[in-house]
Design a protein around this motif. Structure first.
Motif, short mmCIF file in Angstrom:
data_model
loop_
_atom_site.label_atom_id
_atom_site.label_comp_id
_atom_site.label_asym_id
_atom_site.label_seq_id
_atom_site.Cartn_x
_atom_site.Cartn_y
_atom_site.Cartn_z
N UNK A 128 -18.23 -11.06 -48.17
CA UNK A 128 -17.06 -10.52 -47.48
C UNK A 128 -17.37 -10.27 -46.01
N UNK A 129 -16.30 -10.00 -45.24
CA UNK A 129 -16.44 -9.56 -43.86
C UNK A 129 -15.81 -8.19 -43.72
N UNK A 130 -16.35 -7.39 -42.82
CA UNK A 130 -15.84 -6.03 -42.62
C UNK A 130 -14.47 -6.07 -41.98
N UNK A 131 -13.60 -5.15 -42.41
CA UNK A 131 -12.27 -5.00 -41.81
C UNK A 131 -12.37 -3.87 -40.80
N UNK A 132 -12.15 -4.20 -39.52
CA UNK A 132 -12.47 -3.29 -38.43
C UNK A 132 -11.53 -2.10 -38.32
N UNK A 133 -10.26 -2.28 -38.62
CA UNK A 133 -9.28 -1.24 -38.28
C UNK A 133 -9.35 -0.02 -39.19
N UNK A 134 -9.24 -0.23 -40.51
CA UNK A 134 -9.17 0.92 -41.39
C UNK A 134 -10.27 0.99 -42.42
N UNK A 135 -11.30 0.16 -42.24
CA UNK A 135 -12.36 0.11 -43.22
C UNK A 135 -12.03 -0.84 -44.34
N UNK A 136 -12.96 -1.06 -45.21
CA UNK A 136 -12.78 -2.01 -46.30
C UNK A 136 -13.39 -3.35 -45.95
N UNK A 137 -13.18 -4.32 -46.80
CA UNK A 137 -13.77 -5.64 -46.62
C UNK A 137 -12.77 -6.72 -47.01
N UNK A 156 -7.69 -7.99 -48.71
CA UNK A 156 -8.32 -6.79 -48.18
C UNK A 156 -8.61 -5.84 -49.33
N UNK A 157 -9.89 -5.54 -49.51
CA UNK A 157 -10.34 -4.68 -50.60
C UNK A 157 -10.91 -3.40 -50.00
N UNK A 158 -10.45 -2.26 -50.50
CA UNK A 158 -10.95 -0.97 -50.03
C UNK A 158 -11.19 -0.08 -51.24
N UNK A 159 -12.36 0.49 -51.33
CA UNK A 159 -12.68 1.31 -52.48
C UNK A 159 -12.69 0.54 -53.78
N UNK A 160 -13.00 -0.76 -53.68
CA UNK A 160 -13.07 -1.59 -54.87
C UNK A 160 -11.75 -2.14 -55.36
N UNK A 161 -10.65 -1.87 -54.63
CA UNK A 161 -9.35 -2.34 -55.08
C UNK A 161 -8.59 -3.01 -53.94
N UNK A 162 -7.73 -3.95 -54.28
CA UNK A 162 -6.96 -4.70 -53.29
C UNK A 162 -5.86 -3.82 -52.71
N UNK A 163 -5.74 -3.82 -51.38
CA UNK A 163 -4.64 -3.08 -50.76
C UNK A 163 -3.75 -3.98 -49.90
N UNK A 164 -4.15 -5.24 -49.70
CA UNK A 164 -3.29 -6.16 -48.96
C UNK A 164 -3.78 -7.59 -49.19
N UNK A 165 -2.87 -8.53 -48.96
CA UNK A 165 -3.17 -9.96 -49.07
C UNK A 165 -2.64 -10.62 -47.81
N UNK A 166 -3.46 -11.51 -47.23
CA UNK A 166 -3.10 -12.17 -45.98
C UNK A 166 -2.91 -13.67 -46.22
N UNK A 167 -1.68 -14.13 -46.01
CA UNK A 167 -1.37 -15.56 -46.13
C UNK A 167 -1.67 -16.24 -44.81
N UNK A 168 -2.23 -17.46 -44.89
CA UNK A 168 -2.72 -18.17 -43.70
C UNK A 168 -3.77 -17.35 -42.96
#
Length: 208
Positions: A128-137, A156-168
Protein backbone atom coordinates in the motif's frame (compact mmCIF):
# COMPACT_ATOMS: atom_id res chain seq x y z
CA UNK A 1 -37.81 14.58 -4.81
CA UNK A 2 -34.05 14.07 -4.92
CA UNK A 3 -32.91 10.51 -5.55
CA UNK A 4 -29.51 9.03 -4.96
CA UNK A 5 -27.87 7.79 -8.13
CA UNK A 6 -25.89 4.53 -8.36
CA UNK A 7 -22.75 6.71 -8.43
CA UNK A 8 -19.56 4.81 -9.24
CA UNK A 9 -20.84 1.47 -8.04
CA UNK A 10 -21.30 -0.08 -11.49
CA UNK A 11 -17.61 0.28 -12.24
CA UNK A 12 -16.65 -0.87 -8.76
CA UNK A 13 -18.78 -3.97 -9.02
CA UNK A 14 -17.23 -4.81 -12.39
CA UNK A 15 -13.85 -4.69 -10.71
CA UNK A 16 -15.11 -6.65 -7.74
CA UNK A 17 -16.37 -9.43 -9.98
CA UNK A 18 -13.09 -9.60 -11.84
CA UNK A 19 -11.02 -9.82 -8.68
CA UNK A 20 -12.97 -12.79 -7.48
CA UNK A 21 -11.71 -14.81 -10.42
CA UNK A 22 -8.15 -13.66 -9.81
CA UNK A 23 -8.14 -13.52 -6.02
CA UNK A 24 -7.39 -17.16 -5.16
CA UNK A 25 -4.10 -16.91 -7.08
CA UNK A 26 -3.21 -13.46 -5.79
CA UNK A 27 -3.81 -14.43 -2.18
CA UNK A 28 -1.01 -16.97 -2.45
CA UNK A 29 1.55 -14.27 -3.23
CA UNK A 30 4.12 -13.49 -0.57
CA UNK A 31 4.51 -10.04 0.93
CA UNK A 32 0.94 -8.80 0.65
CA UNK A 33 0.13 -6.06 3.14
CA UNK A 34 -2.63 -6.69 5.67
CA UNK A 35 -4.84 -4.09 3.94
CA UNK A 36 -4.46 -5.71 0.51
CA UNK A 37 -5.10 -9.12 2.02
CA UNK A 38 -8.16 -7.74 3.80
CA UNK A 39 -9.73 -6.59 0.55
CA UNK A 40 -9.04 -9.93 -1.11
CA UNK A 41 -10.68 -11.72 1.80
CA UNK A 42 -13.72 -9.48 1.44
CA UNK A 43 -14.05 -10.32 -2.23
CA UNK A 44 -13.69 -14.00 -1.52
CA UNK A 45 -16.64 -13.75 0.87
CA UNK A 46 -18.75 -12.47 -2.01
CA UNK A 47 -17.59 -15.04 -4.55
CA UNK A 48 -20.36 -17.64 -4.07
CA UNK A 49 -23.04 -14.99 -4.54
CA UNK A 50 -21.39 -13.48 -7.61
CA UNK A 51 -21.07 -16.87 -9.24
CA UNK A 52 -24.83 -17.29 -8.92
CA UNK A 53 -25.79 -13.64 -9.50
CA UNK A 54 -27.81 -14.23 -12.65
CA UNK A 55 -29.96 -16.79 -10.81
CA UNK A 56 -30.60 -14.70 -7.70
CA UNK A 57 -33.02 -11.85 -7.12
CA UNK A 58 -31.71 -8.45 -6.03
CA UNK A 59 -33.21 -9.06 -2.58
CA UNK A 60 -31.37 -12.37 -2.23
CA UNK A 61 -28.07 -10.84 -3.36
CA UNK A 62 -28.67 -8.03 -0.90
CA UNK A 63 -29.21 -10.48 1.94
CA UNK A 64 -26.03 -12.36 1.10
CA UNK A 65 -23.88 -9.27 0.54
CA UNK A 66 -24.84 -7.58 3.80
CA UNK A 67 -22.51 -9.38 6.24
CA UNK A 68 -19.41 -9.03 4.03
CA UNK A 69 -19.96 -5.36 3.24
CA UNK A 70 -20.79 -4.45 6.83
CA UNK A 71 -17.62 -6.20 7.96
CA UNK A 72 -15.22 -4.83 5.34
CA UNK A 73 -16.47 -1.23 5.16
CA UNK A 74 -16.47 1.29 8.01
CA UNK A 75 -20.03 2.36 7.30
CA UNK A 76 -20.28 4.54 10.39
CA UNK A 77 -17.32 6.65 9.27
CA UNK A 78 -18.55 6.69 5.67
CA UNK A 79 -21.95 7.97 6.79
CA UNK A 80 -20.38 10.79 8.82
CA UNK A 81 -18.17 11.84 5.91
CA UNK A 82 -21.05 11.70 3.43
CA UNK A 83 -23.27 13.83 5.65
CA UNK A 84 -20.55 16.47 6.04
CA UNK A 85 -21.01 19.39 8.45
CA UNK A 86 -24.72 18.64 8.78
CA UNK A 87 -23.88 15.50 10.75
CA UNK A 88 -23.16 17.51 13.91
CA UNK A 89 -26.65 19.06 13.74
CA UNK A 90 -28.40 15.68 13.80
CA UNK A 91 -29.63 14.30 17.10
CA UNK A 92 -28.18 10.94 18.24
CA UNK A 93 -31.34 9.17 17.12
CA UNK A 94 -31.21 10.90 13.73
CA UNK A 95 -27.55 9.95 13.32
CA UNK A 96 -28.41 6.33 14.03
CA UNK A 97 -31.28 6.44 11.53
CA UNK A 98 -29.13 8.01 8.79
CA UNK A 99 -26.37 5.48 9.42
CA UNK A 100 -28.79 2.56 9.19
CA UNK A 101 -30.50 3.94 6.07
CA UNK A 102 -27.23 4.67 4.28
CA UNK A 103 -25.80 1.24 5.13
CA UNK A 104 -28.90 -0.47 3.78
CA UNK A 105 -28.85 1.67 0.64
CA UNK A 106 -25.19 0.96 -0.09
CA UNK A 107 -25.65 -2.81 0.15
CA UNK A 108 -28.80 -2.69 -2.00
CA UNK A 109 -27.03 -0.50 -4.56
CA UNK A 110 -24.21 -3.03 -4.91
CA UNK A 111 -26.63 -5.96 -5.01
CA UNK A 112 -28.69 -4.35 -7.77
CA UNK A 113 -25.68 -3.89 -10.04
CA UNK A 114 -24.14 -7.36 -9.87
CA UNK A 115 -25.44 -9.49 -12.72
CA UNK A 116 -22.73 -11.61 -14.32
CA UNK A 117 -19.05 -12.03 -15.07
CA UNK A 118 -17.81 -10.98 -18.51
CA UNK A 119 -14.17 -12.06 -18.58
CA UNK A 120 -12.29 -9.18 -16.94
CA UNK A 121 -9.15 -9.79 -14.93
CA UNK A 122 -7.89 -7.87 -11.96
CA UNK A 123 -4.50 -7.11 -10.41
CA UNK A 124 -3.97 -5.87 -6.86
CA UNK A 125 -0.65 -4.38 -5.76
CA UNK A 126 0.67 -6.21 -2.70
CA UNK A 127 1.98 -3.10 -0.96
CA UNK A 128 0.00 0.00 0.00
CA UNK A 129 0.86 3.70 -0.09
CA UNK A 130 0.23 6.14 2.74
CA UNK A 131 -2.75 8.48 2.47
CA UNK A 132 -1.41 11.91 3.36
CA UNK A 133 -4.53 13.87 4.30
CA UNK A 134 -6.36 11.89 6.96
CA UNK A 135 -4.19 8.87 7.55
CA UNK A 136 -4.78 5.34 6.39
CA UNK A 137 -3.40 3.53 3.37
CA UNK A 138 -4.36 3.13 -0.26
CA UNK A 139 -4.61 -0.30 -1.87
CA UNK A 140 -4.00 0.12 -5.61
CA UNK A 141 -5.71 -2.15 -8.10
CA UNK A 142 -6.20 -2.40 -11.86
CA UNK A 143 -9.15 -3.79 -13.79
CA UNK A 144 -7.92 -5.35 -17.05
CA UNK A 145 -10.68 -5.24 -19.67
CA UNK A 146 -11.00 -6.54 -23.22
CA UNK A 147 -8.77 -4.86 -25.77
CA UNK A 148 -6.08 -4.17 -23.18
CA UNK A 149 -7.91 -1.28 -21.53
CA UNK A 150 -6.91 -0.77 -17.90
CA UNK A 151 -8.99 1.00 -15.25
CA UNK A 152 -7.42 2.00 -11.94
CA UNK A 153 -9.58 1.45 -8.86
CA UNK A 154 -8.04 2.22 -5.47
CA UNK A 155 -9.32 1.56 -1.96
CA UNK A 156 -8.69 3.78 1.04
CA UNK A 157 -8.33 1.61 4.14
CA UNK A 158 -8.19 3.09 7.64
CA UNK A 159 -8.14 1.06 10.81
CA UNK A 160 -8.31 -2.11 8.76
CA UNK A 161 -11.56 -1.19 7.01
CA UNK A 162 -12.47 0.49 3.71
CA UNK A 163 -13.71 4.06 3.97
CA UNK A 164 -13.58 5.13 0.31
CA UNK A 165 -13.06 3.85 -3.22
CA UNK A 166 -11.40 5.85 -5.99
CA UNK A 167 -12.38 5.26 -9.61
CA UNK A 168 -9.67 6.05 -12.18
CA UNK A 169 -7.43 6.35 -9.15
CA UNK A 170 -8.69 9.76 -8.04
CA UNK A 171 -12.50 10.09 -8.30
CA UNK A 172 -13.88 9.50 -4.82
CA UNK A 173 -17.08 7.50 -4.53
CA UNK A 174 -17.61 8.97 -1.08
CA UNK A 175 -17.28 12.54 -2.39
CA UNK A 176 -20.00 11.76 -4.90
CA UNK A 177 -22.23 10.44 -2.11
CA UNK A 178 -21.51 13.59 -0.12
CA UNK A 179 -22.66 15.78 -3.01
CA UNK A 180 -25.87 13.75 -3.23
CA UNK A 181 -26.48 14.06 0.52
CA UNK A 182 -25.91 17.82 0.32
CA UNK A 183 -28.44 18.12 -2.50
CA UNK A 184 -31.08 16.28 -0.49
CA UNK A 185 -30.39 18.27 2.68
CA UNK A 186 -30.52 21.55 0.74
CA UNK A 187 -34.10 20.72 -0.22
CA UNK A 188 -35.19 21.00 3.41
CA UNK A 189 -36.31 18.45 5.94
CA UNK A 190 -32.86 17.75 7.36
CA UNK A 191 -31.97 14.27 8.58
CA UNK A 192 -35.55 13.04 8.32
CA UNK A 193 -35.69 13.87 4.60
CA UNK A 194 -32.33 12.18 4.06
CA UNK A 195 -33.49 9.01 5.81
CA UNK A 196 -36.75 9.01 3.88
CA UNK A 197 -34.97 9.38 0.52
CA UNK A 198 -32.45 6.67 1.33
CA UNK A 199 -35.16 4.25 2.39
CA UNK A 200 -37.27 4.96 -0.69
CA UNK A 201 -34.28 4.46 -2.95
CA UNK A 202 -33.38 1.19 -1.21
CA UNK A 203 -36.91 -0.13 -1.59
CA UNK A 204 -36.90 0.78 -5.30
CA UNK A 205 -33.61 -1.05 -5.84
CA UNK A 206 -34.74 -4.20 -4.03
CA UNK A 207 -38.08 -4.31 -5.83
CA UNK A 208 -36.80 -3.26 -9.24
Amino acid sequence: MNALKPSLSAALIAALTALLFFGPMASLAQGFSPAARRIEAYYQQLLPTLQQADRLSVSERDRRFGPAINSAFDLSAMTRYAAGPAWSTFSPSQQAAVREAFSRFLVADYASLVRDYSGESFVVEPQTTAEARGGGEVVKTKLIQGGGRNVTINYLVRGGRVIDVYFNGTVSDLATRRDEFASILAGGGGADALVRTLRQRTEALLNG
